[in-house]
Motif scaffolding. Structure first.
Motif, PDB file in Angstrom:
ATOM      1  N   THR A  51     -29.380  30.488  -9.090  1.00 35.92           N
ATOM      2  CA  THR A  51     -29.645  29.097  -9.474  1.00 35.92           C
ATOM      3  C   THR A  51     -30.071  28.384  -8.202  1.00 35.92           C
ATOM      4  O   THR A  51     -29.361  28.467  -7.192  1.00 35.92           O
ATOM      5  N   THR A  52     -31.222  27.708  -8.246  1.00 35.82           N
ATOM      6  CA  THR A  52     -31.738  27.039  -7.055  1.00 35.82           C
ATOM      7  C   THR A  52     -32.284  25.664  -7.405  1.00 35.82           C
ATOM      8  O   THR A  52     -32.971  25.496  -8.409  1.00 35.82           O
ATOM      9  N   ASN A  53     -31.974  24.693  -6.547  1.00 35.65           N
ATOM     10  CA  ASN A  53     -32.605  23.380  -6.567  1.00 35.65           C
ATOM     11  C   ASN A  53     -33.374  23.283  -5.257  1.00 35.65           C
ATOM     12  O   ASN A  53     -32.786  23.153  -4.190  1.00 35.65           O
ATOM     13  N   ASP A  54     -34.689  23.400  -5.335  1.00 33.57           N
ATOM     14  CA  ASP A  54     -35.557  23.340  -4.167  1.00 33.57           C
ATOM     15  C   ASP A  54     -36.314  22.016  -4.202  1.00 33.57           C
ATOM     16  O   ASP A  54     -37.346  21.897  -4.859  1.00 33.57           O
ATOM     17  N   ASP A  55     -35.755  21.008  -3.548  1.00 38.64           N
ATOM     18  CA  ASP A  55     -36.349  19.660  -3.530  1.00 38.64           C
ATOM     19  C   ASP A  55     -36.592  19.109  -4.932  1.00 38.64           C
ATOM     20  O   ASP A  55     -37.636  18.519  -5.210  1.00 38.64           O
ATOM     21  N   GLY A  56     -35.644  19.328  -5.836  1.00 34.31           N
ATOM     22  CA  GLY A  56     -35.749  18.781  -7.180  1.00 34.31           C
ATOM     23  C   GLY A  56     -36.401  19.706  -8.193  1.00 34.31           C
ATOM     24  O   GLY A  56     -36.401  19.408  -9.386  1.00 34.31           O
ATOM     25  N   THR A  57     -36.966  20.810  -7.751  1.00 35.39           N
ATOM     26  CA  THR A  57     -37.499  21.814  -8.676  1.00 35.39           C
ATOM     27  C   THR A  57     -36.414  22.855  -8.896  1.00 35.39           C
ATOM     28  O   THR A  57     -35.884  23.417  -7.928  1.00 35.39           O
ATOM     29  N   HIS A  58     -36.077  23.092 -10.158  1.00 37.03           N
ATOM     30  CA  HIS A  58     -34.955  23.971 -10.490  1.00 37.03           C
ATOM     31  C   HIS A  58     -35.449  25.328 -10.992  1.00 37.03           C
ATOM     32  O   HIS A  58     -36.366  25.398 -11.806  1.00 37.03           O
ATOM     33  N   TYR A  59     -34.809  26.372 -10.481  1.00 35.64           N
ATOM     34  CA  TYR A  59     -35.101  27.745 -10.881  1.00 35.64           C
ATOM     35  C   TYR A  59     -33.781  28.427 -11.229  1.00 35.64           C
ATOM     36  O   TYR A  59     -32.786  28.254 -10.529  1.00 35.64           O
ATOM     37  N   THR A  60     -33.786  29.197 -12.288  1.00 34.57           N
ATOM     38  CA  THR A  60     -32.648  30.030 -12.654  1.00 34.57           C
ATOM     39  C   THR A  60     -33.212  31.334 -13.171  1.00 34.57           C
ATOM     40  O   THR A  60     -34.073  31.327 -14.043  1.00 34.57           O
ATOM     41  N   TRP A  61     -32.769  32.448 -12.589  1.00 30.17           N
ATOM     42  CA  TRP A  61     -33.252  33.730 -13.077  1.00 30.17           C
ATOM     43  C   TRP A  61     -32.187  34.800 -12.917  1.00 30.17           C
ATOM     44  O   TRP A  61     -31.235  34.639 -12.166  1.00 30.17           O
ATOM     45  N   LEU A  65     -40.105  43.229  -1.833  1.00 25.89           N
ATOM     46  CA  LEU A  65     -39.027  42.257  -1.997  1.00 25.89           C
ATOM     47  C   LEU A  65     -39.536  41.162  -2.907  1.00 25.89           C
ATOM     48  O   LEU A  65     -40.711  41.133  -3.273  1.00 25.89           O
ATOM     49  N   PHE A  66     -38.652  40.236  -3.279  1.00 25.02           N
ATOM     50  CA  PHE A  66     -39.109  39.042  -3.979  1.00 25.02           C
ATOM     51  C   PHE A  66     -38.242  37.854  -3.613  1.00 25.02           C
ATOM     52  O   PHE A  66     -37.113  37.995  -3.143  1.00 25.02           O
ATOM     53  N   SER A  67     -38.805  36.674  -3.800  1.00 26.60           N
ATOM     54  CA  SER A  67     -38.160  35.429  -3.412  1.00 26.60           C
ATOM     55  C   SER A  67     -36.848  35.221  -4.156  1.00 26.60           C
ATOM     56  O   SER A  67     -36.775  35.433  -5.369  1.00 26.60           O
ATOM     57  N   VAL A  68     -35.830  34.760  -3.434  1.00 26.13           N
ATOM     58  CA  VAL A  68     -34.564  34.415  -4.085  1.00 26.13           C
ATOM     59  C   VAL A  68     -34.690  33.091  -4.830  1.00 26.13           C
ATOM     60  O   VAL A  68     -33.850  32.767  -5.659  1.00 26.13           O
ATOM     61  N   ILE A  69     -35.750  32.341  -4.556  1.00 27.17           N
ATOM     62  CA  ILE A  69     -35.951  31.047  -5.217  1.00 27.17           C
ATOM     63  C   ILE A  69     -36.662  31.248  -6.554  1.00 27.17           C
ATOM     64  O   ILE A  69     -36.106  30.981  -7.607  1.00 27.17           O
ATOM     65  N   ASN A  70     -37.930  31.696  -6.501  1.00 26.08           N
ATOM     66  CA  ASN A  70     -38.751  31.755  -7.708  1.00 26.08           C
ATOM     67  C   ASN A  70     -39.193  33.172  -8.077  1.00 26.08           C
ATOM     68  O   ASN A  70     -40.064  33.355  -8.904  1.00 26.08           O
ATOM     69  N   ALA A  71     -38.609  34.184  -7.428  1.00 31.83           N
ATOM     70  CA  ALA A  71     -38.873  35.607  -7.702  1.00 31.83           C
ATOM     71  C   ALA A  71     -40.306  36.029  -7.400  1.00 31.83           C
ATOM     72  O   ALA A  71     -40.755  37.080  -7.841  1.00 31.83           O
TER      73      ALA A  71
END
Length: 191
Positions: free
Chosen positions: A65-75, A116-122
């Motif tokens: 679960t990530t909040n990156d400057d108000g953009t939310h990602y969950t995967w 590899l892939f991003s922990v934020i948005n994959a």
């Protein structure tokens, strides 16, 4: 528990904790990262939480679960050997068998990965990691033996691992600033 202070150009902007809990046949690793930064009139906020399940030394699942400057990602991603299925909010669904891991730097095994892939948005990354050599790193005001690696490609990082294979320090550039995650286990990184 691995505690890191996050620095921007030498100034504290946040922290990361890595809690490693043993399970019957592996471990559960919980990572929490929080940074807040103000540059002129702009404020940047990053809040990331990730749980990794490991069995017999192999990654079997990841939830983020990530909040990156108000953009939310969950995967979430689940693994079966080198294959995985990934899906969530803000990321594309993906099934692949390239043995890719998320950019999970807390242990030295990641240096053997090329996918590899991003922990934020994959987002997928291709990297090459080269062992630079043995060095000492300042951890809690003392020289600590480390192995230095340089990761290049889609992700550029300098990584230092201790004799236990756990991360001591990582350094990289972000938006023109020097960012360092430095291990500070004996103190509260949130201070």
């Amino acid at each position: 528990m691995l505690n890191f202070r996050v620095l921007k150009d030498g100034e504290p902007i946040g922290y990361e904790t890595v809690e490693i809990a043993p399970t019957a046949n592996g471990q559960t690793v919980t990572i929490k990262t929080l940074t807040d930064l103000r540059v002129l009139f702009l404020k940047f906020h990053y809040d990331h939480q990730r749980t990794e399940q490991w069995q017999d030394g192999k990654l079997v699942s990841v939830e983020t679960t990530t909040n990156d400057d108000g953009t939310h990602y969950t995967w979430q991603a689940s693994y079966d050997e080198d294959c995985y299925a990934l899906a969530g909010k803000g990321v594309g669904k993906r099934d692949a068998c390239d043995a890719a891991w998320p950019l999970t730097l807390w242990h030295e095994d990641v240096t053997g990965k090329t996918d590899l892939f991003s922990v934020i948005n994959a987002e997928p990354y291709t990297v090459h990691t080269q062992r630079v050599g043995e060095e000492s790193v300042m951890v809690e005001s003392r020289e600590t033996p480390a192995v230095h690696y340089e990761m290049s490609g889609d992700v550029e990082r300098h990584l230092w691992y201790g004799t236990d294979g756990k991360l001591l320090k990582t350094s990289f550039k972000r938006k023109g600033y020097d960012i360092d995650f430095i291990r500070v286990d004996a103190i509260n990184p949130q201070q």
